[in-house]
Scaffold this active site. Structure first.
Site, PDB file in Angstrom:
ATOM      1  N   HIS A 206     -26.086  26.686  -3.652  1.00  0.00           N
ATOM      2  CA  HIS A 206     -25.384  27.101  -2.431  1.00  0.00           C
ATOM      3  C   HIS A 206     -24.107  27.878  -2.730  1.00  0.00           C
ATOM      4  O   HIS A 206     -23.469  28.384  -1.821  1.00  0.00           O
ATOM      5  CB  HIS A 206     -25.026  25.881  -1.580  1.00  0.00           C
ATOM      6  CG  HIS A 206     -23.888  25.089  -2.148  1.00  0.00           C
ATOM      7  ND1 HIS A 206     -24.046  24.223  -3.190  1.00  0.00           N
ATOM      8  CD2 HIS A 206     -22.578  25.072  -1.839  1.00  0.00           C
ATOM      9  CE1 HIS A 206     -22.879  23.688  -3.487  1.00  0.00           C
ATOM     10  NE2 HIS A 206     -21.955  24.183  -2.690  1.00  0.00           N
TER      11      HIS A 206
HETATM   12  C1  UD1 Z   1     -18.714  24.704   1.624  1.00  0.00           C
HETATM   13  C2  UD1 Z   1     -17.580  24.672   0.605  1.00  0.00           C
HETATM   14  C3  UD1 Z   1     -18.137  24.432  -0.785  1.00  0.00           C
HETATM   15  C4  UD1 Z   1     -19.008  23.194  -0.810  1.00  0.00           C
HETATM   16  C5  UD1 Z   1     -20.090  23.341   0.250  1.00  0.00           C
HETATM   17  C6  UD1 Z   1     -20.992  22.132   0.296  1.00  0.00           C
HETATM   18  C7  UD1 Z   1     -15.649  26.105   1.066  1.00  0.00           C
HETATM   19  C8  UD1 Z   1     -14.949  27.340   0.664  1.00  0.00           C
HETATM   20  N1  UD1 Z   1     -16.863  25.933   0.545  1.00  0.00           N
HETATM   21  O1  UD1 Z   1     -19.527  25.813   1.320  1.00  0.00           O
HETATM   22  O2  UD1 Z   1     -17.077  24.251  -1.699  1.00  0.00           O
HETATM   23  O3  UD1 Z   1     -19.565  23.044  -2.094  1.00  0.00           O
HETATM   24  O4  UD1 Z   1     -19.462  23.506   1.519  1.00  0.00           O
HETATM   25  O5  UD1 Z   1     -22.063  22.341   1.158  1.00  0.00           O
HETATM   26  O6  UD1 Z   1     -15.118  25.323   1.804  1.00  0.00           O
HETATM   27  N2  UD1 Z   1     -23.821  26.568   7.893  1.00  0.00           N
HETATM   28  C9  UD1 Z   1     -24.748  26.055   8.766  1.00  0.00           C
HETATM   29  N3  UD1 Z   1     -24.591  24.762   9.179  1.00  0.00           N
HETATM   30  C10 UD1 Z   1     -23.575  23.968   8.782  1.00  0.00           C
HETATM   31  C11 UD1 Z   1     -22.637  24.510   7.892  1.00  0.00           C
HETATM   32  C12 UD1 Z   1     -22.777  25.801   7.448  1.00  0.00           C
HETATM   33  O7  UD1 Z   1     -25.682  26.738   9.151  1.00  0.00           O
HETATM   34  O8  UD1 Z   1     -23.514  22.780   9.202  1.00  0.00           O
HETATM   35  C13 UD1 Z   1     -23.997  27.960   7.387  1.00  0.00           C
HETATM   36  C14 UD1 Z   1     -23.251  28.975   8.203  1.00  0.00           C
HETATM   37  O9  UD1 Z   1     -24.015  30.112   8.248  1.00  0.00           O
HETATM   38  C15 UD1 Z   1     -22.005  29.229   7.368  1.00  0.00           C
HETATM   39  C16 UD1 Z   1     -22.544  29.051   5.955  1.00  0.00           C
HETATM   40  O10 UD1 Z   1     -23.537  28.031   6.053  1.00  0.00           O
HETATM   41  O11 UD1 Z   1     -21.475  30.468   7.620  1.00  0.00           O
HETATM   42  C17 UD1 Z   1     -21.509  28.642   4.971  1.00  0.00           C
HETATM   43  O12 UD1 Z   1     -20.802  27.466   5.408  1.00  0.00           O
HETATM   44  P1  UD1 Z   1     -19.298  27.189   4.904  1.00  0.00           P
HETATM   45  O13 UD1 Z   1     -18.811  25.887   5.414  1.00  0.00           O
HETATM   46  O14 UD1 Z   1     -18.454  28.383   5.180  1.00  0.00           O
HETATM   47  O15 UD1 Z   1     -19.434  27.148   3.341  1.00  0.00           O
HETATM   48  P2  UD1 Z   1     -20.507  26.422   2.404  1.00  0.00           P
HETATM   49  O16 UD1 Z   1     -21.295  27.469   1.728  1.00  0.00           O
HETATM   50  O17 UD1 Z   1     -21.225  25.345   3.134  1.00  0.00           O
END
Ligand code: UD1
Length: 376
Positions: A206
């Site tokens: 991820h």
């Molecule tokens: C975040 C953390 C990362 C951690 C990871 C665990 C930061 C910078 N990154 O990354 O360190 O290892 O979480 O999972 O804080 N999305 C969904 N549903 C959700 C959450 C996210 O669909 O419940 C999708 C969205 O499109 C979003 C993307 O995932 O834009 C990324 O989510 P985000 O929270 O920005 O970062 P992670 O990649 O999850």
């Protein structure tokens, strides 16, 4: 009673807060408020973990959702500032290195509220990683720095942090793992996926640097597809990765690899059931590197570096980078019996949350009174 505000936001936060919350609650000497920022919001990325870990529903939910780094961080800051002004906590406790962690640290420090950082001192020395920037800022601001391994203490001391602020408490995520392992192993997760103990590998991906670039992700998938010809691989797919798989035109690689089994993100207990009985783990997650070491399962880290060197020095982890050829070679070595065996690092013993609760109680002057009988 003095009040501790816990901030959680993203999936890897929940298993760190659960044992701390439990340990403080058992002592009954502090009031606790659990704030969920809403950085992760899908049921499979959040609610399932609260249920699996026995965490109470958050007292306060900020519902910030996804966005760019600045948007997400700013939204947490705006909402959390109000909460802090209303709740007036005596200590704010943050865990890990996600955007919610750094946002909470900034708000807390500017309101002159003491800040504790659990999982302090980890460094990948790679500032292209958003988490590294978050770690640096949070550790700079924290009043109490609770480290999972001695390298954390060394890094903080080198950065000039006052020794009295640093507390080597061990790895609190392993508290959750040890607490849940027995129950997890009872689950029918393997049967549901048609797997047998030791007869499969587990992969997770991820990290932005691995999944946001279709060329890098394509290379990783081709390596996994190759390995899956020798050992079936289960791959619970993070929403961020799922998006890129859909948009990046990578379906032909996946169709040609039936033993690379993509599944939805799993809950904490199902995932632990899976990893505990795996032959090999391939990941770019920080937490999973640690869990593999605690479980004694060989782990290949698909990144160029790790902020958790103890998992390499003491545990079962090997950092192999993202070159498909190297991944294939190292994975096949594990399958040929050459996987790292490793030992359990110091203080990864299930008692880290107790140590953290002690540090917080001492800091807040909320230690249990010495029983009269003990005074004599
Ligand atoms: C975040 C953390 C990362 C951690 C990871 C665990 C930061 C910078 N990154 O990354 O360190 O290892 O979480 O999972 O804080 N999305 C969904 N549903 C959700 C959450 C996210 O669909 O419940 C999708 C969205 O499109 C979003 C993307 O995932 O834009 C990324 O989510 P985000 O929270 O920005 O970062 P992670 O990649 O999850």
């Amino acid at each position: 009673m003095k009040k501790v505000l816990h901030i959680v936001g993203a999936r890897p936060n929940f298993m760190k807060v659960a044992p701390i919350y439990r340990a403080i609650e058992a002592r009954g000497l502090l009031t606790q408020v659990l704030v969920h920022t809403g950085q992760h919001y899908d049921v499979k990325m959040s609610d399932v973990f609260f249920a699996d870990l026995g965490l109470p529903a958050p007292h306060i939910h900020l519902n910030v959702g996804s966005g760019s780094h600045a948007e997400q961080t700013a939204r947490v800051m705006l909402a959390l500032e109000k909460v802090c002004l209303e709740e007036k906590p005596d200590l704010v406790s943050v865990v890990g290195d996600v955007n919610s962690t750094v946002a909470a640290a900034l708000v807390t420090s500017k309101l002159h509220i003491p800040l504790a950082h659990v999982e302090a001192g980890l460094r990948s020395w790679d500032r292209s990683m958003p988490e590294e920037v978050n770690r640096l800022v949070v550790d700079r601001l924290a009043d109490l720095l609770l480290t999972p391994s001695p390298d954390g203490d060394e890094n903080l001391l080198k950065e000039g942090v006052e020794p009295s602020r640093i507390h080597f408490v061990g790895n609190v995520m392993i508290d959750s793992l040890l607490h849940a392992r027995e129950a997890a192993l009872e689950l029918p997760t393997l049967q549901g996926l048609g797997l047998t103990p030791g007869g499969y590998g587990v992969c997770t991906l991820h990290r932005a640097s691995n999944v946001d670039d279709v060329k890098v992700l394509g290379g990783l998938l081709s390596a996994l597809a190759h390995v899956s010809r020798r050992l079936p691989i289960v791959f619970p797919v993070h929403p961020r990765t799922r998006k890129m798989l859909q948009e990046g035109g990578l379906s032909s690689v996946l169709e040609a690899a039936p033993a690379l089994k993509l599944v939805e993100p799993l809950g904490y207990l199902d995932f632990l059931c899976l990893t505990a009985q795996a032959r090999l783990i391939l990941t770019d997650s920080g937490g999973l590197q640690e869990e593999s070491t605690a479980l004694g399962v060989p782990c290949l880290t698909l990144r160029e570096n790790t902020e958790r060197p103890i998992t390499v020095e003491v545990g079962t982890n090997l950092v192999v980078g993202t070159d498909p050829e190297r991944i294939r070679t190292e994975a096949l070595k594990v399958l040929d019996g050459q996987g790292k065996r490793g030992r359990i690092p110091e203080k990864w013993d299930g008692k880290s949350a107790e140590r953290i609760a002690d540090v917080y109680a001492r800091f807040l002057g909320a230690s249990a009174p010495v029983p009269l009988a003990a005074i004599g």
